[in-house]
Write a protein that holds these residues in place. Structure first.
Motif, PDB file in Angstrom:
ATOM      1  N   ASP A 122       0.824  -1.207   0.000  1.00 12.44           N
ATOM      2  CA  ASP A 122       0.000   0.000   0.000  1.00 12.44           C
ATOM      3  C   ASP A 122       0.859   1.259   0.000  1.00 12.44           C
ATOM      4  O   ASP A 122       0.509   2.261  -0.628  1.00 12.44           O
ATOM      5  CB  ASP A 122      -0.929   0.011   1.216  1.00 12.44           C
ATOM      6  CG  ASP A 122      -2.109  -0.934   1.055  1.00 12.44           C
ATOM      7  OD1 ASP A 122      -2.467  -1.247  -0.097  1.00 12.44           O
ATOM      8  OD2 ASP A 122      -2.676  -1.360   2.076  1.00 12.44           O
ATOM      9  N   THR A 123       1.976   1.216   0.706  1.00  8.59           N
ATOM     10  CA  THR A 123       2.830   2.406   0.754  1.00  8.59           C
ATOM     11  C   THR A 123       3.450   2.698  -0.605  1.00  8.59           C
ATOM     12  O   THR A 123       3.579   3.865  -0.992  1.00  8.59           O
ATOM     13  CB  THR A 123       3.940   2.237   1.807  1.00  8.59           C
ATOM     14  OG1 THR A 123       4.643   1.006   1.572  1.00  8.59           O
ATOM     15  CG2 THR A 123       3.355   2.224   3.212  1.00  8.59           C
ATOM     16  N   SER A 124       3.813   1.662  -1.356  1.00  9.32           N
ATOM     17  CA  SER A 124       4.424   1.888  -2.664  1.00  9.32           C
ATOM     18  C   SER A 124       3.392   2.227  -3.733  1.00  9.32           C
ATOM     19  O   SER A 124       3.680   2.982  -4.663  1.00  9.32           O
ATOM     20  CB  SER A 124       5.231   0.660  -3.098  1.00  9.32           C
ATOM     21  OG  SER A 124       4.388  -0.459  -3.313  1.00  9.32           O
TER      22      SER A 124
ATOM     23  N   TRP B 164      -0.072   3.332  -3.072  1.00  8.13           N
ATOM     24  CA  TRP B 164      -1.011   4.390  -2.706  1.00  8.13           C
ATOM     25  C   TRP B 164      -0.418   5.439  -1.767  1.00  8.13           C
ATOM     26  O   TRP B 164      -1.104   6.405  -1.427  1.00  8.13           O
ATOM     27  CB  TRP B 164      -2.247   3.778  -2.037  1.00  8.13           C
ATOM     28  CG  TRP B 164      -3.024   2.887  -2.947  1.00  8.13           C
ATOM     29  CD1 TRP B 164      -2.999   1.524  -2.986  1.00  8.13           C
ATOM     30  CD2 TRP B 164      -3.925   3.292  -3.981  1.00  8.13           C
ATOM     31  NE1 TRP B 164      -3.828   1.049  -3.967  1.00  8.13           N
ATOM     32  CE2 TRP B 164      -4.416   2.119  -4.594  1.00  8.13           C
ATOM     33  CE3 TRP B 164      -4.372   4.534  -4.444  1.00  8.13           C
ATOM     34  CZ2 TRP B 164      -5.322   2.145  -5.649  1.00  8.13           C
ATOM     35  CZ3 TRP B 164      -5.281   4.566  -5.491  1.00  8.13           C
ATOM     36  CH2 TRP B 164      -5.747   3.388  -6.078  1.00  8.13           C
ATOM     37  N   SER B 165       0.808   5.228  -1.329  1.00  6.81           N
ATOM     38  CA  SER B 165       1.441   6.126  -0.345  1.00  6.81           C
ATOM     39  C   SER B 165       0.603   6.226   0.923  1.00  6.81           C
ATOM     40  O   SER B 165       0.523   7.279   1.558  1.00  6.81           O
ATOM     41  CB  SER B 165       1.666   7.526  -0.946  1.00  6.81           C
ATOM     42  OG  SER B 165       2.522   7.453  -2.063  1.00  6.81           O
ATOM     43  N   GLU B 166      -0.032   5.112   1.290  1.00 12.03           N
ATOM     44  CA  GLU B 166      -0.820   5.005   2.515  1.00 12.03           C
ATOM     45  C   GLU B 166      -0.450   3.715   3.231  1.00 12.03           C
ATOM     46  O   GLU B 166      -0.010   2.748   2.601  1.00 12.03           O
ATOM     47  CB  GLU B 166      -2.324   5.012   2.212  1.00 12.03           C
ATOM     48  CG  GLU B 166      -2.839   6.302   1.605  1.00 12.03           C
ATOM     49  CD  GLU B 166      -4.351   6.309   1.446  1.00 12.03           C
ATOM     50  OE1 GLU B 166      -5.021   5.516   2.159  1.00 12.03           O
ATOM     51  OE2 GLU B 166      -4.858   7.082   0.622  1.00 12.03           O
ATOM     52  N   ASP B 167      -0.653   3.703   4.553  1.00 17.54           N
ATOM     53  CA  ASP B 167      -0.343   2.500   5.320  1.00 17.54           C
ATOM     54  C   ASP B 167      -1.331   1.380   5.048  1.00 17.54           C
ATOM     55  O   ASP B 167      -0.971   0.201   5.078  1.00 17.54           O
ATOM     56  CB  ASP B 167      -0.333   2.818   6.825  1.00 17.54           C
ATOM     57  CG  ASP B 167       0.849   3.679   7.229  1.00 17.54           C
ATOM     58  OD1 ASP B 167       1.895   3.606   6.549  1.00 17.54           O
ATOM     59  OD2 ASP B 167       0.720   4.430   8.212  1.00 17.54           O
TER      60      ASP B 167
ATOM     61  N   TYR C 125      -4.804   0.642   2.489  1.00 19.31           N
ATOM     62  CA  TYR C 125      -5.787   1.077   1.500  1.00 19.31           C
ATOM     63  C   TYR C 125      -6.419  -0.150   0.870  1.00 19.31           C
ATOM     64  O   TYR C 125      -5.715  -1.051   0.410  1.00 19.31           O
ATOM     65  CB  TYR C 125      -5.121   1.927   0.417  1.00 19.31           C
ATOM     66  CG  TYR C 125      -6.100   2.468  -0.606  1.00 19.31           C
ATOM     67  CD1 TYR C 125      -6.752   3.678  -0.391  1.00 19.31           C
ATOM     68  CD2 TYR C 125      -6.375   1.763  -1.782  1.00 19.31           C
ATOM     69  CE1 TYR C 125      -7.660   4.178  -1.319  1.00 19.31           C
ATOM     70  CE2 TYR C 125      -7.280   2.251  -2.709  1.00 19.31           C
ATOM     71  CZ  TYR C 125      -7.920   3.455  -2.479  1.00 19.31           C
ATOM     72  OH  TYR C 125      -8.824   3.946  -3.397  1.00 19.31           O
TER      73      TYR C 125
ATOM     74  N   LYS D  13      -4.017   0.609 -11.211  1.00 16.57           N
ATOM     75  CA  LYS D  13      -2.656   0.492 -10.688  1.00 16.57           C
ATOM     76  C   LYS D  13      -1.952  -0.770 -11.177  1.00 16.57           C
ATOM     77  O   LYS D  13      -0.736  -0.803 -11.304  1.00 16.57           O
ATOM     78  CB  LYS D  13      -2.687   0.500  -9.158  1.00 16.57           C
ATOM     79  CG  LYS D  13      -3.187   1.801  -8.555  1.00 16.57           C
ATOM     80  CD  LYS D  13      -2.224   2.947  -8.818  1.00 16.57           C
ATOM     81  CE  LYS D  13      -2.633   4.191  -8.054  1.00 16.57           C
ATOM     82  NZ  LYS D  13      -1.685   5.313  -8.246  1.00 16.57           N
TER      83      LYS D  13
END
Length: 214
Positions: free
Chosen positions: A93-95, A97-100, A102, A113
């Motif tokens: 998710d971090t790579s 969506w840049s979220e912890d 999602y 994506k």
């Protein structure tokens, strides 16, 4: 990933237990209306995407990839959907969506994506199997702890005589009875949520005359 394990907040436990996924005792929880807000947002988001022309077209492409499975057996549907969805590249998710944490819709995961994490695989398999006519009470998204302590999510599907594991870490659909090293923490579908015991149920110390044996 951590959201799955937080979903039980605000729920009251129903006292009866039974042997469930991977041989662990499970307890069904009463639902707080807020518990499934993340799931409802995802489903609503998917419907909104499908109401847009480009979304309808892309959704049609996804369904076309599994349409040949519609009249097949539950096992064949599970194997086919597992193959199609597992072909998507993994991405955290971090790579992506840049979220912890999602939860992506199938359109976001497979078309926009073309990458996602374990929850995205499980969610997409759930929704595609539902689209193919599999009843939702046969399906659960399961949060598990791996043998090395890492968190993971899989889809479990109940047939009439088995419980199948659909896992993005494996091309094969197998019985949950044949999978070692997965400790279920929590499982959900559109209707219910379950928690699971830390240790598997030891049938060697029970008999069928024991009233707590299920």
């Amino acid at each position: 990933m951590f959201l799955l394990t937080a979903l039980a907040e605000g729920c009251a436990t129903i006292t009866d237990s039974k042997i469930g996924i991977f041989g662990h005792l499970e307890e069904k929880l009463k639902q707080n209306p807020e518990v499934f807000s993340q799931w409802r947002r995802l489903v609503d988001h998917l419907e909104n995407e499908k109401n847009i022309e480009v979304g309808r077209v892309l959704w049609g492409h996804i369904i076309l990839s599994v349409e040949h499975l519609r009249d097949r057996s539950l096992l064949e549907k599970a194997r086919g959907v597992n193959d199609v969805v597992n072909a998507v590249e993994y991405g955290s998710d971090t790579s992506v969506w840049s979220e912890d944490d999602y939860w992506a819709t199938p359109l976001e995961f497979m078309m926009k994506k073309r990458r996602g994490d374990c929850e995205d695989y499980a969610i997409t398999k759930y929704l595609l199997l539902k689209e193919l006519g599999v009843e939702e009470d046969r399906l659960r998204i399961v949060s598990v702890s791996l043998a090395d302590g890492r968190a993971h999510a899989v889809l479990v599907m109940y047939t009439d005589d088995d419980t199948l594991l659909l896992d993005n870490l494996s091309r094969n659909v197998i019985s949950t009875e044949d999978k070692q090293g997965y400790r279920p923490i929590m499982s959900i579908n559109s209707f219910s949520i379950w928690t699971h015991s830390e240790e598997p149920y030891d049938v060697t110390i029970r008999t069928t005359s024991d009233p707590s044996f299920y």
